[in-house]
Scaffold this motif. Sequence first.
Motif, PDB file in Angstrom:
ATOM      1  N   ASP A  90       0.794  -1.227   0.000  1.00 23.95           N
ATOM      2  CA  ASP A  90       0.000   0.000   0.000  1.00 23.95           C
ATOM      3  C   ASP A  90       0.828   1.281   0.000  1.00 23.95           C
ATOM      4  O   ASP A  90       0.285   2.368   0.190  1.00 23.95           O
ATOM      5  CB  ASP A  90      -0.954  -0.016   1.184  1.00 23.95           C
ATOM      6  CG  ASP A  90      -1.979  -1.128   1.040  1.00 23.95           C
ATOM      7  OD1 ASP A  90      -2.505  -1.299  -0.077  1.00 23.95           O
ATOM      8  OD2 ASP A  90      -2.233  -1.839   2.029  1.00 23.95           O
ATOM      9  N   GLU A  93      -0.426   4.238  -1.989  1.00 20.47           N
ATOM     10  CA  GLU A  93      -1.552   5.011  -1.469  1.00 20.47           C
ATOM     11  C   GLU A  93      -1.208   5.765  -0.190  1.00 20.47           C
ATOM     12  O   GLU A  93      -1.748   6.835   0.059  1.00 20.47           O
ATOM     13  CB  GLU A  93      -2.756   4.091  -1.241  1.00 20.47           C
ATOM     14  CG  GLU A  93      -3.317   3.601  -2.556  1.00 20.47           C
ATOM     15  CD  GLU A  93      -4.503   2.697  -2.379  1.00 20.47           C
ATOM     16  OE1 GLU A  93      -5.568   3.234  -2.036  1.00 20.47           O
ATOM     17  OE2 GLU A  93      -4.347   1.486  -2.592  1.00 20.47           O
ATOM     18  N   GLN A 109      -6.891  12.826  -2.850  1.00 23.00           N
ATOM     19  CA  GLN A 109      -5.820  11.939  -3.288  1.00 23.00           C
ATOM     20  C   GLN A 109      -6.080  11.501  -4.718  1.00 23.00           C
ATOM     21  O   GLN A 109      -7.202  11.144  -5.066  1.00 23.00           O
ATOM     22  CB  GLN A 109      -5.760  10.727  -2.369  1.00 23.00           C
ATOM     23  CG  GLN A 109      -4.663   9.770  -2.698  1.00 23.00           C
ATOM     24  CD  GLN A 109      -4.527   8.696  -1.639  1.00 23.00           C
ATOM     25  OE1 GLN A 109      -4.977   8.851  -0.513  1.00 23.00           O
ATOM     26  NE2 GLN A 109      -3.909   7.599  -2.008  1.00 23.00           N
ATOM     27  N   PRO A 112      -4.111   5.865  -7.474  1.00 22.16           N
ATOM     28  CA  PRO A 112      -2.772   5.256  -7.569  1.00 22.16           C
ATOM     29  C   PRO A 112      -2.480   4.794  -8.994  1.00 22.16           C
ATOM     30  O   PRO A 112      -3.400   4.436  -9.741  1.00 22.16           O
ATOM     31  CB  PRO A 112      -2.837   4.065  -6.624  1.00 22.16           C
ATOM     32  CG  PRO A 112      -4.039   4.268  -5.791  1.00 22.16           C
ATOM     33  CD  PRO A 112      -4.970   5.151  -6.548  1.00 22.16           C
TER      34      PRO A 112
END
Length: 140
Positions: A90, A93, A109, A112
Amino acid sequence: MATRIGVDIGGTFTDLVYFDERTGKTVEGKVPTVPSAPEEGVVNAITQHVPQEIIEEALFFLHGTTVGLNALLERRGSRIGLITTTGFRDVLEIRRGDRVEMYNLFWKQTEPLVPRRLRLEVDGRMLGMAASIARSTPTP
């Protein structure tokens, strides 16, 4: 002694650098990239800028592609996956904690580069490396 050759395929030019450890000489070169056949730019860069005897004794060749990185960042091309060391799946992220807009309550955000379902974990050699370092560290 070893010669090191590095090549990067860019959108317009293919860049080359080689370092001859025997002489300490570094040479840079640039040739046009061939978009339909990027490997031709690599071959052209090497044959135009590296003498044959250097090519024959080279022990290290590093290849990069800005074109490939740009395709990834622009989300063009094929679907990709990511293989990480166990525990680091992860990281894409989580990102960095020292963002410029750390206190922006409306920050969103971005997606990704690789979706989580396409990120696989594999066991690494972290413990083996730590043990190796511990064995090589002198004790007082």
